[in-house]
Design an enzyme around this catalytic site. Structure first.
Site, PDB file in Angstrom:
ATOM      1  N   GLU A  57      17.403 -15.538 -18.667  1.00  0.00           N
ATOM      2  CA  GLU A  57      16.285 -14.642 -18.990  1.00  0.00           C
ATOM      3  C   GLU A  57      16.659 -13.161 -18.909  1.00  0.00           C
ATOM      4  O   GLU A  57      15.978 -12.338 -19.501  1.00  0.00           O
ATOM      5  CB  GLU A  57      15.066 -14.939 -18.116  1.00  0.00           C
ATOM      6  CG  GLU A  57      15.218 -14.630 -16.653  1.00  0.00           C
ATOM      7  CD  GLU A  57      13.905 -14.880 -15.890  1.00  0.00           C
ATOM      8  OE1 GLU A  57      12.823 -14.699 -16.458  1.00  0.00           O
ATOM      9  OE2 GLU A  57      13.989 -15.258 -14.715  1.00  0.00           O
ATOM     10  N   CYS A  98       0.834  -1.208   0.000  1.00  0.00           N
ATOM     11  CA  CYS A  98       0.000   0.000   0.000  1.00  0.00           C
ATOM     12  C   CYS A  98       0.872   1.262   0.000  1.00  0.00           C
ATOM     13  O   CYS A  98       2.034   1.236   0.351  1.00  0.00           O
ATOM     14  CB  CYS A  98      -0.875   0.024   1.263  1.00  0.00           C
ATOM     15  SG  CYS A  98      -1.860  -1.458   1.446  1.00  0.00           S
ATOM     16  N   LYS A 119       5.750 -10.315 -17.582  1.00  0.00           N
ATOM     17  CA  LYS A 119       5.793 -10.599 -16.144  1.00  0.00           C
ATOM     18  C   LYS A 119       4.826 -11.721 -15.795  1.00  0.00           C
ATOM     19  O   LYS A 119       5.110 -12.541 -14.942  1.00  0.00           O
ATOM     20  CB  LYS A 119       5.433  -9.340 -15.339  1.00  0.00           C
ATOM     21  CG  LYS A 119       5.453  -9.533 -13.823  1.00  0.00           C
ATOM     22  CD  LYS A 119       6.824  -9.960 -13.336  1.00  0.00           C
ATOM     23  CE  LYS A 119       6.829 -10.303 -11.861  1.00  0.00           C
ATOM     24  NZ  LYS A 119       8.102 -10.950 -11.453  1.00  0.00           N
ATOM     25  N   GLU A 172      17.101 -22.748 -11.094  1.00  0.00           N
ATOM     26  CA  GLU A 172      16.666 -21.343 -10.980  1.00  0.00           C
ATOM     27  C   GLU A 172      17.815 -20.407 -11.348  1.00  0.00           C
ATOM     28  O   GLU A 172      17.621 -19.401 -12.032  1.00  0.00           O
ATOM     29  CB  GLU A 172      16.153 -21.079  -9.567  1.00  0.00           C
ATOM     30  CG  GLU A 172      15.901 -19.628  -9.218  1.00  0.00           C
ATOM     31  CD  GLU A 172      14.849 -18.934 -10.091  1.00  0.00           C
ATOM     32  OE1 GLU A 172      14.194 -19.609 -10.903  1.00  0.00           O
ATOM     33  OE2 GLU A 172      14.719 -17.705  -9.980  1.00  0.00           O
ATOM     34  N   TRP A 197      -2.993  -2.353  -1.567  1.00  0.00           N
ATOM     35  CA  TRP A 197      -2.577  -3.667  -2.082  1.00  0.00           C
ATOM     36  C   TRP A 197      -3.219  -4.663  -1.104  1.00  0.00           C
ATOM     37  O   TRP A 197      -2.757  -4.810   0.027  1.00  0.00           O
ATOM     38  CB  TRP A 197      -1.053  -3.753  -2.062  1.00  0.00           C
ATOM     39  CG  TRP A 197      -0.472  -5.087  -2.361  1.00  0.00           C
ATOM     40  CD1 TRP A 197      -0.174  -6.067  -1.464  1.00  0.00           C
ATOM     41  CD2 TRP A 197      -0.092  -5.613  -3.640  1.00  0.00           C
ATOM     42  NE1 TRP A 197       0.369  -7.156  -2.104  1.00  0.00           N
ATOM     43  CE2 TRP A 197       0.424  -6.921  -3.435  1.00  0.00           C
ATOM     44  CE3 TRP A 197      -0.147  -5.136  -4.924  1.00  0.00           C
ATOM     45  CZ2 TRP A 197       0.883  -7.716  -4.473  1.00  0.00           C
ATOM     46  CZ3 TRP A 197       0.320  -5.948  -5.958  1.00  0.00           C
ATOM     47  CH2 TRP A 197       0.816  -7.197  -5.732  1.00  0.00           C
ATOM     48  N   LYS A 251      17.621 -17.576 -14.267  1.00  0.00           N
ATOM     49  CA  LYS A 251      17.908 -16.147 -14.007  1.00  0.00           C
ATOM     50  C   LYS A 251      18.930 -15.631 -15.016  1.00  0.00           C
ATOM     51  O   LYS A 251      18.762 -14.590 -15.619  1.00  0.00           O
ATOM     52  CB  LYS A 251      18.415 -15.966 -12.574  1.00  0.00           C
ATOM     53  CG  LYS A 251      17.348 -16.078 -11.532  1.00  0.00           C
ATOM     54  CD  LYS A 251      16.537 -14.827 -11.399  1.00  0.00           C
ATOM     55  CE  LYS A 251      15.081 -14.807 -11.659  1.00  0.00           C
ATOM     56  NZ  LYS A 251      14.253 -15.912 -11.824  1.00  0.00           N
ATOM     57  N   ARG A 284       4.296   0.805  -6.671  1.00  0.00           N
ATOM     58  CA  ARG A 284       4.212  -0.136  -5.547  1.00  0.00           C
ATOM     59  C   ARG A 284       3.120  -1.184  -5.786  1.00  0.00           C
ATOM     60  O   ARG A 284       3.026  -2.161  -5.057  1.00  0.00           O
ATOM     61  CB  ARG A 284       3.929   0.614  -4.247  1.00  0.00           C
ATOM     62  CG  ARG A 284       5.001   1.616  -3.858  1.00  0.00           C
ATOM     63  CD  ARG A 284       4.472   2.610  -2.829  1.00  0.00           C
ATOM     64  NE  ARG A 284       4.303   2.015  -1.538  1.00  0.00           N
ATOM     65  CZ  ARG A 284       5.232   1.989  -0.588  1.00  0.00           C
ATOM     66  NH1 ARG A 284       6.406   2.520  -0.828  1.00  0.00           N
ATOM     67  NH2 ARG A 284       5.014   1.424   0.584  1.00  0.00           N
ATOM     68  N   ASN A 317      -0.877   1.269   6.084  1.00  0.00           N
ATOM     69  CA  ASN A 317      -0.048   0.305   5.352  1.00  0.00           C
ATOM     70  C   ASN A 317       0.494  -0.664   6.398  1.00  0.00           C
ATOM     71  O   ASN A 317       1.076  -0.228   7.397  1.00  0.00           O
ATOM     72  CB  ASN A 317       1.104   1.031   4.630  1.00  0.00           C
ATOM     73  CG  ASN A 317       1.912   0.089   3.756  1.00  0.00           C
ATOM     74  OD1 ASN A 317       1.507  -1.048   3.531  1.00  0.00           O
ATOM     75  ND2 ASN A 317       3.042   0.560   3.264  1.00  0.00           N
ATOM     76  N   GLY A 318       0.280  -1.966   6.208  1.00  0.00           N
ATOM     77  CA  GLY A 318       0.787  -2.942   7.174  1.00  0.00           C
ATOM     78  C   GLY A 318      -0.289  -3.972   7.495  1.00  0.00           C
ATOM     79  O   GLY A 318      -1.295  -4.073   6.803  1.00  0.00           O
ATOM     80  N   HIS A 330      27.311 -38.060 -17.405  1.00  0.00           N
ATOM     81  CA  HIS A 330      26.586 -38.861 -18.413  1.00  0.00           C
ATOM     82  C   HIS A 330      26.407 -38.065 -19.702  1.00  0.00           C
ATOM     83  O   HIS A 330      25.351 -38.105 -20.325  1.00  0.00           O
ATOM     84  CB  HIS A 330      25.236 -39.297 -17.827  1.00  0.00           C
ATOM     85  CG  HIS A 330      25.394 -40.082 -16.570  1.00  0.00           C
ATOM     86  ND1 HIS A 330      25.719 -41.413 -16.542  1.00  0.00           N
ATOM     87  CD2 HIS A 330      25.373 -39.683 -15.279  1.00  0.00           C
ATOM     88  CE1 HIS A 330      25.843 -41.817 -15.290  1.00  0.00           C
ATOM     89  NE2 HIS A 330      25.637 -40.795 -14.495  1.00  0.00           N
TER      90      HIS A 330
END
Ligand code: AGP
Length: 605
Positions: A485, A2, A600, A478, A70, A482, A27, A96-97, A501
């Protein structure tokens, strides 16, 4: 997360607040609202969706507070949008929180006759202040006394119709005050909102309040003891401020991980145990499940791969991580006794949504681990575990990934405990390990300078290999993703033993090989793999536990990380991978936040 903006002393305060909210749009939010003081009443305008130009036609006022929401508690509705008011409508709050004890406070206030309009935790604050004001104390005293009843995190701006005052306060959530020296005062979640008005700001610390009005802010603690605060000159541009001074959102989000992992755990760890209220019905019937499937795409799939190891180790059940895009084209052995866990940052990935529908159609119970509140996957799951990581702007997922791993660990521990597979001691040990994560991640982030130096030596390579074993093999996957991409360097990952192998034919002095070589059950075997690469002239970059002098001799490059519980170590090991990929991509001049060809959220199959 938020955003809060407040303005006192400008004849167009609503317009200033609206402009500030727009500067906080990065945000992420799903609704917004503004409250302004008009004589002896407060007008409120709030909407679901984006801040539209139409909002610009707000009536003039010189005192205004605003908010971009948010959603965490309560759905995405106009009613749940901030500001929230007390029964009289004379007190407006933006927040906010997360207020952890809001349910108990709400029940107690309802018993005193307070009528609540929203599902949010925030509304409790407005009614608390109203109740305190009935004692005949000042607005500031009522706010301070109310805040002392709250548990959890908050940054607030409170507007009082009777006194025309605006008060800001914070505990575990950021809030900045500012003033331009000509009678205009501001409050905001971060400096981006008011940099075009003034670069002089005062950052509040936990337990501090500020009263805006009379042209200059007055800083106190919650007991109204005055505090001396020193303004700072902000050198950032607005654009830099959105990234908290980092060059890219991705780097900001990498550095946010300690705070966001703490947010994922907030309100879910108590003493030596884990409390997952949102999925209690699933945990109560844990013994009825005979299989677990984990569904995701890309990075979320790799989180599922880590989850596969953790669930198998703790719950002793057949567990399988599945590419969501493949899942529904097979005849998956899924039924009423299957627990399906869908993992998705956006909650909108088409393949994962389709897999959720397939699993449900076959009778599985679906729990989703999601970041975006109210997203499609969240809505269609039986239960949702929100990771509360805040919006992830960089296309390459970083903080969402480590928060997903943290959520999976909490889920697996709770599931294993409920099934009687692990005892209190094991739970305590793992909860202790979880609590250590934020500070351990801070330690890794302090290595960023060294990792940047390593990146400089390998940014010109055309290929790379990432190798790991056991629960760290998915982290190698991963790490390769990263790098691919965001830097466009071809990279692949595999279990370290697989190299012999075939892929070992690729090794030469141009091929950097990143090994995850922490001291776990596979450590000796990994050392052997490192020898095999060295013997063929390959360059070894090792992620090792701090103090591993043997590996320091062997590897060409070494990145030290703290030792965590073996099942939590992947969360730590992911961060050097993120930083290495980020610095290599930045050195190569790539568009780190918006890599070519990528979206995204992949909302098409
Ligand atoms: C991660 O860096 C990628 N951007 C991508 O693999 C992403 O993780 C995948 O598309 C899944 O997205 P989701 O978590 O929003 O479902």
């Amino acid at each position: 997360m938020c955003g809060i903006v407040a303005c006192v002393g400008d004849s167009n305060a609503p317009g200033v607040v609206l402009e500030g909210l727009k500067r906080l749009e990065y945000r992420g939010y799903d609704s917004w609202g503004i409250a302004s003081l008009h004589g002896n009443s407060i007008s409120i305008s709030k909407k679901v969706g984006r801040i539209s130009e139409a909002a610009a036609a707000l009536p003039a006022a010189s005192v205004s507070i605003g908010h971009t929401r948010w959603a965490t508690h309560g759905g995405v509705t106009e009613c749940n949008a901030h500001p929230h008011t007390d029964c009289s409508g004379g007190i407006a709050i933006v927040h906010n929180g997360i207020i952890e004890n809001y349910s108990a406070l709400k029940k107690s206030l309802e018993l005193k006759g307070h009528i609540f309009k929203s599902e949010t935790d925030t509304e409790v604050i407005a009614h608390l202040i109203e109740e305190e004001k009935k004692k005949g104390v000042s607005f500031a005293r009522a706010v301070g006394d109310s805040l002392r009843c709250l548990e959890g995190s908050f940054a607030i701006a409170a507007l009082d119709c009777a006194s025309g005052a605006v008060i800001g306060a914070r505990k575990n959530s950021p809030l900045v005050a500012a003033f331009d020296g000509n009678g205009k005062c501001f409050l905001a979640s971060d400096v981006t909102a008011f940099l075009q008005h003034t670069k002089k700001a005062v950052f509040l610390d936990d337990g501090e309040m500020v009263s805006l009005g009379n042209g200059r802010p007055v800083f106190t603690d919650f007991s109204l003891r005055e505090i001396k605060k020193t303004p700072v000159e902000i050198s950032w541009s607005s654009e830099q401020a959105e990234k908290m001074g980092h060059k890219h959102f991705m780097l900001k989000e990498i550095f946010e991980q300690p705070e966001k992992i703490a947010a994922t755990m907030q309100n879910r760890l108590s003493g030596g145990s884990i409390t997952l209220k949102e999925i209690a019905p699933v945990l109560r019937k844990a013994k009825q499940f005979d299989r677990v499937v984990l569904l995701g795409c890309g990075t979320a799939y790799y989180a599922g791969m880590v989850g596969e190891y953790v669930f198998e180790e703790l719950c002793g059940l057949p567990v399988q991580a599945e590419y969501a895009s493949e899942f529904r084209y097979r005849k998956p052995a899924v039924g009423k006794k299957t627990l399906a866990i869908a993992i998705s940052q956006s909650g909108e990935t088409a393949d994962t949504l389709a897999a959720v529908r397939e699993a449900k159609a076959r009778g599985a119970t679906v729990v989703s681990i999601v970041n975006v509140v109210g997203s499609a996957i969240a809505r269609e799951s039986d239960f949702v575990f929100y990771i509360n990581a805040g919006p992830e702007i960089g296309v390459a997922s970083t903080k969402a990934f480590t928060c997903q791993l943290t959520a999976l660990a909490m889920l697996a521990v709770s599931f294993a405990a409920e099934s009687g597979k692990i005892g209190e001691a094991a739970v305590k040990e793992l909860v202790g390990g979880l609590r250590m994560l934020p500070q351990q991640l801070e330690a890794v982030l302090q290595e960023s300078g060294r990792i940047k130096e390593i990146a400089k030596r390998y940014s010109d390579r055309r290929n790379a290999l990432f190798l790991g074993r056991g629960v760290n093999y998915p982290i190698a996957m991963e790490g390769a993703l990263k790098l691919k991409e965001i830097s466009y360097i071809h990279a692949e990952a595999m279990p370290a033993a697989e190299m012999k192998h075939g892929p070992i034919a690729l090794i030469d002095k141009q091929m950097p090989v990143v090994f995850i070589a922490v001291k776990d059950r596979s450590y000796e075997k990994i050392l052997g793999n490192i020898e095999e690469v060295k013997a063929r002239g390959g360059k070894v970059i090792a992620i090792a536990n701090s103090g591993d002098s043997h590996l320091q001799q062997k590897a060409d490059e070494i990145i030290f990380v703290p030792k965590a519980h073996e099942l939590l170590q992947p969360i730590i090991n992911a961060v050097p991978m993120q930083l290495l990929a980020y610095y290599i991509a930045d050195i190569r001049g790539c568009d780190v936040d918006k890599p070519r060809n990528l979206a995204k959220s992949v909302t098409v199959e």
